[in-house]
Design a protein around this motif. Sequence first.
Motif: not given
Length: 596
Positions: A44-47, A52-53, A192-193, A281-283
């Motif tokens: 749930s952390g990386d995927y 989202a990317e 969302f961002e 990219k910084n998100i």
Amino acid sequence: MPPTMVEHNGLDIMCLNKYCHSSSSSSSSEQDKKIFSKLKLSLSGDYPRKNAEILSGQYGTNLLLIGAALMLAIAHHGPSVKEEHLLSFVTCLMILQLFWMMWYILVRDRQKNTRTEKDVHATTCWIRGGLTLLALLSLIMDAFRIGHYVGYQSCVSAVLGVYPVIHATHTIAQVHFLWFHIKDVIKSFETFERFGVIHAVFTNLLLWCNGVMSEAEHFLNNHKRRLSALGYGNLTIVHSEPHCNCTTSTCSMFSSSLFYLYPFNVEYHIFVSAMLFVMWKNIGRTIDLSSNRKRLATKTQGLTVGPILGLLALASTIGILVVYVTHVEESLKMRQSAISMFYIYGIVMLVFMCSAGASGLIIYRADHVPLDTSKNPSRQLDTELLFGSSIGSWLMSWCSIVAVLGANSNPPYRWTNLIYSLLIVLEKYIQNLFVVESLYRKQGDGEREDPELPASPEIFSVTSSLAPPYNGIINRAYDTPDRTCSTMENEQEESGQVYRCPRKPSEVPLTVGNKVKEPTNIKRQILKNIAVFLIMCNVSLWILPAFGCRPQYDNGLEQETFGFGIWTTVLNFAIPLNLFYRMHSVASLFEVFRRV
């Protein structure tokens, strides 16, 4: 008594065994929970972040493809798809971006108490100042569009009047966002961002494509008019003026002035999209505090040769532009002399640029300093954009080389065109290497963020003044000799003795008044002059094609080899990329100047 003790001990043993069993079971369950939490975190952390990317990237790409499909349909000038449809689509995208920026700013205002991480490398004040200047010129262009619409409002769609109003509002709001929020590292509402930022990126890309298409169509129509004047037939010239009379006397002025402002509007949107892409990219990124320090101001000592040669190149560029634009419309002989003059000027300019870039690379190679490979999205994007935008002029140059070598005609500028095209390829090779070498150059142990500023004494350091180093030795007799000597000296000064310890040579420069004298570094001065000279040269090479000096349309060699349709397609692809390359090189070289 003993039996009770035994019984008691037995109870204790039973109790201990029970607790041992429960503790072992609890430890195993805790271990299972840790494994499960790690697995859950990995799932749930990386995927989701990667998902989202990918999802936001696909969303933005499809927005761009929808706009590209509309532009291709408009380029055909068919009756089904018109310019109003594209402008309506882009206007809706700008309104959506306005809503997202308003929401983002309101959320950040509510979170004033929470500290927002910043990426100091995302942009600089001078970049935002330059974008503000480009935005002001874009606002002037919007005013001209509104004036043009007012003159023809009786026979054109209302979209042509709504679009410049929304675009002006979008420009003002976006400049405010860039000044105050572009460095933010978003850690809340990340999914969302991501969609909001990527929507802003591709909205600006679509606006860039729309400006490039309009500018290319304008130059293509001018080229067709020149060919028609020379006797070439079967060339359809598209008239963009509405089919009604203008109600004001300024319509022609507005329409002709628009094309002089298009280059600034185009550069504004492409730079904004690049800056917003860095924000995307910084998100969710974890900032390395050790490499996230703001660079100090750079002094400009020893700048003489670079600015003088750069101003000379800029002045000659303006002269070449005026002569070329005025003579290319005249007779065949005058047009050939204007084209030959351009290629000779370009050869001289590119030889000096190649020499300056090669000299900078030799200076860097002599220092043997390793490159900095730490993660920096802004620097990585700068490098990728330099290489990516070089493709346009490389393609144009190699097509010119093929055309020169295979052409049947022999105009006076044939071989100068060949030399110019080869130098274009070489100059971009050398300049890209010089910029990358400078941006990725690791600061040495003895260097600071700004080498021209003097090192501050330790008394101004937070760590040294608040927490002096402690070596673990309490008896001063066993401390380091330097510290013991300085302590003895202080005590003897208090008792009136005149004993002095030998001093080590001071590493801090001696101060005279408030000024600090440092030895002049010749290498840094040479590199600064090289950077300034290359900045002025790239500005010059941007001005020429941006304001109408495009001999690739007029020399006829490439058109003879590739045909009118293929060559104009190559130019419509290559020239916008070349314009962006020159302006992006100016930004990168200014960063090189600050780093030296």
